[in-house]
Scaffold this active site. Structure first.
Site, PDB file in Angstrom:
ATOM      1  N   SER A 161      -8.281  -6.580  -3.681  1.00 51.36           N
ATOM      2  CA  SER A 161      -7.052  -5.790  -3.605  1.00 51.36           C
ATOM      3  C   SER A 161      -7.410  -4.318  -3.711  1.00 51.36           C
ATOM      4  O   SER A 161      -8.384  -3.954  -4.395  1.00 51.36           O
ATOM      5  CB  SER A 161      -6.099  -6.158  -4.740  1.00 51.36           C
ATOM      6  N   TYR A 214      -4.362  -7.178 -13.630  1.00 48.40           N
ATOM      7  CA  TYR A 214      -4.555  -7.530 -12.218  1.00 48.40           C
ATOM      8  C   TYR A 214      -5.660  -6.668 -11.623  1.00 48.40           C
ATOM      9  O   TYR A 214      -6.577  -7.172 -10.961  1.00 48.40           O
ATOM     10  CB  TYR A 214      -3.245  -7.334 -11.454  1.00 48.40           C
TER      11      TYR A 214
END
Length: 269
Positions: free
Chosen positions: A131, A144
């Protein structure tokens, strides 16, 4: 027709499904995975297998079944993952462990499971879906960011360790895409009276808006297909809107506090 065999974790929806549909249309033999086959009995885009990346025995069973059926495994797309939000101070520790099991330990177990077969073949490609959030610590998405950052770094290390085996390993880092990740994301509760109550709630609303206005996940599918066709892929492939990718360049050239100020402005903090 391209006869290569592809395994995509988390292939039943979102980016994983888009990748599977795109590769199937181009003649590759695609196996996707889901934690619950019962929910996808009518799924017909490509074949789904039961697999939970948090359970090594589940991984072993699925990989073994594919090799028994096909005699080979050419591509692993480590896509399965989960979102998590919350203040670093207030996120329950069991949820921290769960997101690391899903987003980091799971992909590592997957790579360990497929590497012997790829080494035996003398060829293979592993694509880790990380990501853009893994390049920076994002407010209220710190855990995250940490999982995706860790997966990106392990990709760098493994590329060098396996360079003599004919195996190509890389990562694709998507920005915001219109998927169902927000629906499956774990949200640490907004605690009444907490020092973070107001600012965290505002950040949650903004995050959901970013996902809802995200790009078409087929952009990621196109990039994955291009990587599979590339005999010498790069280490990192950011995918997303121009400004999202440009933020990585800014992080490289700006002083830390100046870049931090840009993030604070972006997230209205």
């Amino acid at each position: 027709m391209d006869k290569r065999v592809v395994l995509i974790t988390g292939g039943s929806s979102g980016i994983g499904k888009s990748i599977g549909v795109f590769l199937t249309a181009r003649g590759l033999k695609v196996y996707g995975t889901t934690r619950s086959l019962e929910k996808y009995r009518d799924f017909g885009a490509f074949e789904l297998l039961q697999l939970d990346v948090r359970q090594p025995e589940s991984i072993h069973a699925a990989v073994t079944e594919i090799i028994l059926r096909e005699g080979r495994l050419d591509v692993l797309v480590n896509n399965a993952g989960m979102g998590i939000t919350g203040p670093v101070e207030e996120t329950p520790h069991e949820e921290i462990l769960n997101v690391f099991d899903t987003n980091f330990h799971g992909p590592v177990h997957m790579m360990k499971a497929v590497l012997p077969q790829m080494r035996k073949q003398g060829s293979g490609t592993i694509i880790n879906i990380t990501s853009l959030a893994g390049y920076m610590g994002l407010p209220f998405r710190g855990y995250y960011s940490a999982t995706k950052g860790a997966l990106g770094l392990i990709t760098e290390a493994l590329r060098m360790e396996t360079k003599d085996f004919g195996i190509q390993i890389t990562n694709v880092a998507p920005g915001d895409f219109a998927t169902n990740i927000a629906a499956g994301r774990y949200h640490a509760p907004v605690i009444k009276g907490s020092a973070y109550e107001e600012i965290y709630q505002k950040s949650l609303d903004l995050m959901d808006a970013h996902v809802d206005s995200g790009g078409d996940p087929m952009m990621v599918a196109h990039k994955v297909f291009a990587i599979i066709q590339n005999k010498k892929p790069r280490v990192h492939y950011p995918v997303g809107a121009f400004m999202q990718k440009f933020s990585l360049f800014l992080k490289k050239i700006l002083p830390g506090k100046m870049y931090e100020k840009l993030l604070l402005n972006h997230y209205k903090l």
